[in-house]
Write a protein that holds these residues in place. Sequence first.
Motif, PDB file in Angstrom:
ATOM      1  N   ASP A 189      13.106  15.336   6.945  1.00  0.00           N
ATOM      2  CA  ASP A 189      14.233  14.680   6.568  1.00  0.00           C
ATOM      3  C   ASP A 189      15.064  14.450   7.699  1.00  0.00           C
ATOM      4  OD1 ASP A 189      13.558  13.878   3.858  1.00  0.00           O
ATOM      5  OD2 ASP A 189      13.869  16.013   3.078  1.00  0.00           O
ATOM      6  N   VAL A 190      14.583  14.222   8.775  1.00  0.00           N
ATOM      7  CA  VAL A 190      15.532  13.807   9.903  1.00  0.00           C
ATOM      8  C   VAL A 190      16.114  12.728  10.157  1.00  0.00           C
ATOM      9  CG1 VAL A 190      15.552  13.677  12.468  1.00  0.00           C
ATOM     10  CG2 VAL A 190      14.250  15.827  11.273  1.00  0.00           C
ATOM     11  N   PHE A 191      15.051  11.598   9.659  1.00  0.00           N
ATOM     12  CA  PHE A 191      15.383  10.292   9.669  1.00  0.00           C
ATOM     13  C   PHE A 191      15.606   9.390   8.510  1.00  0.00           C
ATOM     14  CE2 PHE A 191      12.460  11.334  13.044  1.00  0.00           C
ATOM     15  CZ  PHE A 191      13.289  11.140  14.287  1.00  0.00           C
ATOM     16  N   GLY A 192      15.279  10.058   7.408  1.00  0.00           N
ATOM     17  CA  GLY A 192      15.044   9.390   6.154  1.00  0.00           C
ATOM     18  C   GLY A 192      14.360   8.134   6.051  1.00  0.00           C
ATOM     19  N   SER A 193      14.653   7.071   5.381  1.00  0.00           N
ATOM     20  CA  SER A 193      13.849   5.961   5.222  1.00  0.00           C
ATOM     21  C   SER A 193      14.209   5.032   6.290  1.00  0.00           C
ATOM     22  CB  SER A 193      13.951   5.360   3.796  1.00  0.00           C
ATOM     23  OG  SER A 193      15.364   5.175   3.636  1.00  0.00           O
ATOM     24  N   ASP A 194      13.191   3.876   6.417  1.00  0.00           N
ATOM     25  CA  ASP A 194      13.387   2.762   7.237  1.00  0.00           C
ATOM     26  C   ASP A 194      13.130   3.077   8.647  1.00  0.00           C
ATOM     27  OD1 ASP A 194      14.234   1.244   4.960  1.00  0.00           O
ATOM     28  OD2 ASP A 194      16.616   1.906   5.250  1.00  0.00           O
ATOM     29  N   LEU A 195      12.625   4.049   9.015  1.00  0.00           N
ATOM     30  CA  LEU A 195      12.120   4.084  10.680  1.00  0.00           C
ATOM     31  C   LEU A 195      10.842   3.006  10.685  1.00  0.00           C
ATOM     32  CD1 LEU A 195      12.734   5.307  13.190  1.00  0.00           C
ATOM     33  CD2 LEU A 195      10.920   7.014  12.549  1.00  0.00           C
ATOM     34  N   LEU A 438       0.012   4.846   3.592  1.00  0.00           N
ATOM     35  CA  LEU A 438       1.484   5.037   3.849  1.00  0.00           C
ATOM     36  C   LEU A 438       2.328   3.775   4.286  1.00  0.00           C
ATOM     37  CD1 LEU A 438       1.671   8.372   5.905  1.00  0.00           C
ATOM     38  CD2 LEU A 438       1.861   8.148   3.458  1.00  0.00           C
ATOM     39  N   ASN A 439       3.476   3.572   4.091  1.00  0.00           N
ATOM     40  CA  ASN A 439       4.224   2.299   4.516  1.00  0.00           C
ATOM     41  C   ASN A 439       4.492   2.465   6.036  1.00  0.00           C
ATOM     42  OD1 ASN A 439       5.535  -0.011   4.336  1.00  0.00           O
ATOM     43  ND2 ASN A 439       7.375   0.820   3.660  1.00  0.00           N
ATOM     44  N   ASN A 440       3.459   2.443   7.066  1.00  0.00           N
ATOM     45  CA  ASN A 440       3.489   2.541   8.483  1.00  0.00           C
ATOM     46  C   ASN A 440       3.827   1.466   8.891  1.00  0.00           C
ATOM     47  OD1 ASN A 440       2.980   5.378   8.426  1.00  0.00           O
ATOM     48  ND2 ASN A 440       0.778   4.965   8.555  1.00  0.00           N
ATOM     49  N   GLU A 441       5.134   1.290   9.353  1.00  0.00           N
ATOM     50  CA  GLU A 441       5.545  -0.003  10.170  1.00  0.00           C
ATOM     51  C   GLU A 441       5.698   0.187  11.630  1.00  0.00           C
ATOM     52  OE1 GLU A 441       9.251  -1.587   8.277  1.00  0.00           O
ATOM     53  OE2 GLU A 441       8.057  -1.980   6.310  1.00  0.00           O
ATOM     54  N   GLY A 442       5.609   1.405  11.973  1.00  0.00           N
ATOM     55  CA  GLY A 442       5.599   1.793  13.323  1.00  0.00           C
ATOM     56  C   GLY A 442       4.448   2.436  14.016  1.00  0.00           C
ATOM     57  N   PHE A 443       3.955   2.039  15.358  1.00  0.00           N
ATOM     58  CA  PHE A 443       2.723   2.553  15.713  1.00  0.00           C
ATOM     59  C   PHE A 443       3.039   2.734  17.450  1.00  0.00           C
ATOM     60  CE2 PHE A 443      -1.488   1.704  17.978  1.00  0.00           C
ATOM     61  CZ  PHE A 443      -2.128   2.672  17.397  1.00  0.00           C
ATOM     62  N   ALA A 444       2.802   3.717  17.882  1.00  0.00           N
ATOM     63  CA  ALA A 444       2.915   3.716  19.377  1.00  0.00           C
ATOM     64  C   ALA A 444       1.609   4.705  19.856  1.00  0.00           C
ATOM     65  CB  ALA A 444       4.250   4.635  19.758  1.00  0.00           C
ATOM     66  N   LEU A 445       1.140   4.329  21.118  1.00  0.00           N
ATOM     67  CA  LEU A 445       0.186   4.820  21.732  1.00  0.00           C
ATOM     68  C   LEU A 445       0.583   5.712  23.046  1.00  0.00           C
ATOM     69  CD1 LEU A 445      -1.140   1.388  21.447  1.00  0.00           C
ATOM     70  CD2 LEU A 445      -3.110   3.281  21.098  1.00  0.00           C
ATOM     71  N   ALA A 446       0.146   6.775  23.236  1.00  0.00           N
ATOM     72  CA  ALA A 446       0.389   7.503  24.472  1.00  0.00           C
ATOM     73  C   ALA A 446      -0.232   6.644  25.678  1.00  0.00           C
ATOM     74  CB  ALA A 446       0.043   9.062  24.590  1.00  0.00           C
ATOM     75  N   ALA A 447       0.505   6.980  26.954  1.00  0.00           N
ATOM     76  CA  ALA A 447      -0.152   6.538  28.226  1.00  0.00           C
ATOM     77  C   ALA A 447      -1.314   6.942  28.629  1.00  0.00           C
ATOM     78  CB  ALA A 447       1.019   6.427  29.217  1.00  0.00           C
ATOM     79  N   ALA A 448      -1.930   6.604  29.491  1.00  0.00           N
ATOM     80  CA  ALA A 448      -3.538   6.732  29.947  1.00  0.00           C
ATOM     81  C   ALA A 448      -3.199   8.346  30.706  1.00  0.00           C
ATOM     82  CB  ALA A 448      -3.943   6.142  31.073  1.00  0.00           C
ATOM     83  N   ALA A 461       5.081   5.424  12.278  1.00  0.00           N
ATOM     84  CA  ALA A 461       6.376   5.715  11.640  1.00  0.00           C
ATOM     85  C   ALA A 461       6.445   5.020  10.058  1.00  0.00           C
ATOM     86  CB  ALA A 461       7.597   4.688  12.501  1.00  0.00           C
ATOM     87  N   ASP A 462       6.640   6.057   9.296  1.00  0.00           N
ATOM     88  CA  ASP A 462       6.565   5.550   7.722  1.00  0.00           C
ATOM     89  C   ASP A 462       7.869   5.246   7.444  1.00  0.00           C
ATOM     90  OD1 ASP A 462       6.320   5.494   5.065  1.00  0.00           O
ATOM     91  OD2 ASP A 462       5.768   7.724   5.050  1.00  0.00           O
ATOM     92  N   ASP A 463       7.864   4.016   7.089  1.00  0.00           N
ATOM     93  CA  ASP A 463       9.348   3.562   6.438  1.00  0.00           C
ATOM     94  C   ASP A 463       9.684   4.095   5.248  1.00  0.00           C
ATOM     95  OD1 ASP A 463      10.988   0.892   6.957  1.00  0.00           O
ATOM     96  OD2 ASP A 463      10.570   0.939   4.632  1.00  0.00           O
ATOM     97  N   SER A 464       8.835   4.611   4.615  1.00  0.00           N
ATOM     98  CA  SER A 464       9.174   5.211   3.310  1.00  0.00           C
ATOM     99  C   SER A 464       9.564   6.812   3.182  1.00  0.00           C
ATOM    100  CB  SER A 464       7.992   5.122   2.241  1.00  0.00           C
ATOM    101  OG  SER A 464       7.836   3.720   1.854  1.00  0.00           O
ATOM    102  N   ASN A 465       9.569   7.506   4.610  1.00  0.00           N
ATOM    103  CA  ASN A 465       9.548   8.780   4.762  1.00  0.00           C
ATOM    104  C   ASN A 465       8.996   9.769   3.909  1.00  0.00           C
ATOM    105  OD1 ASN A 465      11.169  10.701   6.451  1.00  0.00           O
ATOM    106  ND2 ASN A 465      12.470  11.112   4.671  1.00  0.00           N
ATOM    107  N   THR A 466       7.737   9.596   3.729  1.00  0.00           N
ATOM    108  CA  THR A 466       6.899   9.976   2.717  1.00  0.00           C
ATOM    109  C   THR A 466       6.960  11.584   2.886  1.00  0.00           C
ATOM    110  OG1 THR A 466       5.303   8.125   2.267  1.00  0.00           O
ATOM    111  CG2 THR A 466       4.690  10.337   1.333  1.00  0.00           C
TER     112      THR A 466
END
Length: 478
Positions: A189-195, A438-448, A461-466
């Motif tokens: 519960d660091v971010f809550g919803s909407d990340l 999940l309600n994943n609205e964020g996605f990031a890839l590590a660099a090479a 990133a799950d917008d719903s903070n499941t």
Amino acid sequence: MFEVRARRERRRLALFRRAALRLVVAGSTTAAALVLVPAAQAAPADDIRINEVVTTGSVNDSIELFNKGAAAVDISGWVLKDDNNSSKFTVPSGTTVGPGAARAFDVSASFGLGSGDKARLYLPGGSTLVDSFTWTSHSAPSWSRCPDGTGAFGQTALTLGALNNCGGGGTGPQAWPGGSSVATADGSDVFGSDLSGLYEEGSVMWGAQNSGKLWRLVRDGSGGWRPDTANGWTSGKTLRFPGGTGAPDSEAVTLTAAGAAGGAFVASERNGDASGTSRLSVLRYDVTTGTGTSLTATKEWNLTAGLPSVGSNAGFEAITWIPDATLTAAGFKDESNGAAYDPNRFGAHTGGVFFVGVEGTGSVHGYVLEVGGTATRVATISSGMSGVMELQWEPQAARLWLVCDDTCSGRHRTVKIGANGTFTQDAVYNRPSGMANLNNEGFALAAADECAGGTKPVYWADDSNTSGHAIRKGTVTC
């Protein structure tokens, strides 16, 4: 009222006129943006086919259309009917279907699709028939063409808004190209919803929260991320429009080749203080100076006027940036003039093109955003999904990731610049089997440089903070 500012560079204006552009001026009270938009092009009606029909189950009655041609088709005003001529659904204005892409429409408010019924597609006006499909029993769960656009209809898995699951090495989605397991990568519960949006910059992860915050995260020593506690970042920083007003609905964030020193670029779909009005903007923020807890945008490119109208909560959800050098080396085609992309045609800009994803249309648009405020649209990509929630350019594989949330069962799509200079489908992937829908609205890839043993980290990133967690970690092949 928006201020209108005419373009004075006659030579460049003449060039755009010869390319049959529409010029639309839009802006905020602090800065106006000249938005240059390519004129819509016609294409053979025969390229559009009914591709999938859903008549029962947990999904509303729906009809999907597929473009089997080589060019995008504007289907604004086209008409869908069942077996009753008095019932019809009209495709909204500004709707296009890219080559090899699918668009699904919920027709339940206009008519119902029965167990013995038909789906019919007409040109605008509803009298010229383009395609039809008749069935004698309900879908279980979907009536779908295999191959897409050309094959016969059969009972398959539901894939509305994406390519059909035809099996046998067809156009259906593949298993996730990485590990099947996924683990949480943040504290409870660091971010809550909407990340919503993520972008990894080496040892820093940037996160956009659609409550109007930007986060600077650092590694937690256990493979995850925690908020940076220095320089006012502990609880994220509140975002403002230029002039220090409003509350941007910040959905996504990206950087350019300059890194954080060049500013963070945030995609926003509206002003939270006027939440019923769409305001599709890209905002630039200085993020390397100051210790306060709020950030005021140094620049806004308001792109609303040059895009199809969408609901105020169905606008920009994704943003990424691709360098000019990458685009020119790949032979990228500029849709504003139909020629090879030439960065020198434009004024001072960031040295690349920003790509933004629209939730309501499922489309991706590429823009050159000039320092002086002009925005020129140079690409339009139909995702083939019902919505685009995240975009990430992966330099290592020279591919653009298009990500959908739980409305598409967490599907991911990759596109690459093809021989004709436009983005074409590379692959369609299901989410990792070990991750719930999940309600994943964020996605990031590590660099090479994080590639080890043939895989590298990826994050959602799950917008719903499941279950109290907003960030999850998996792997992808590299």
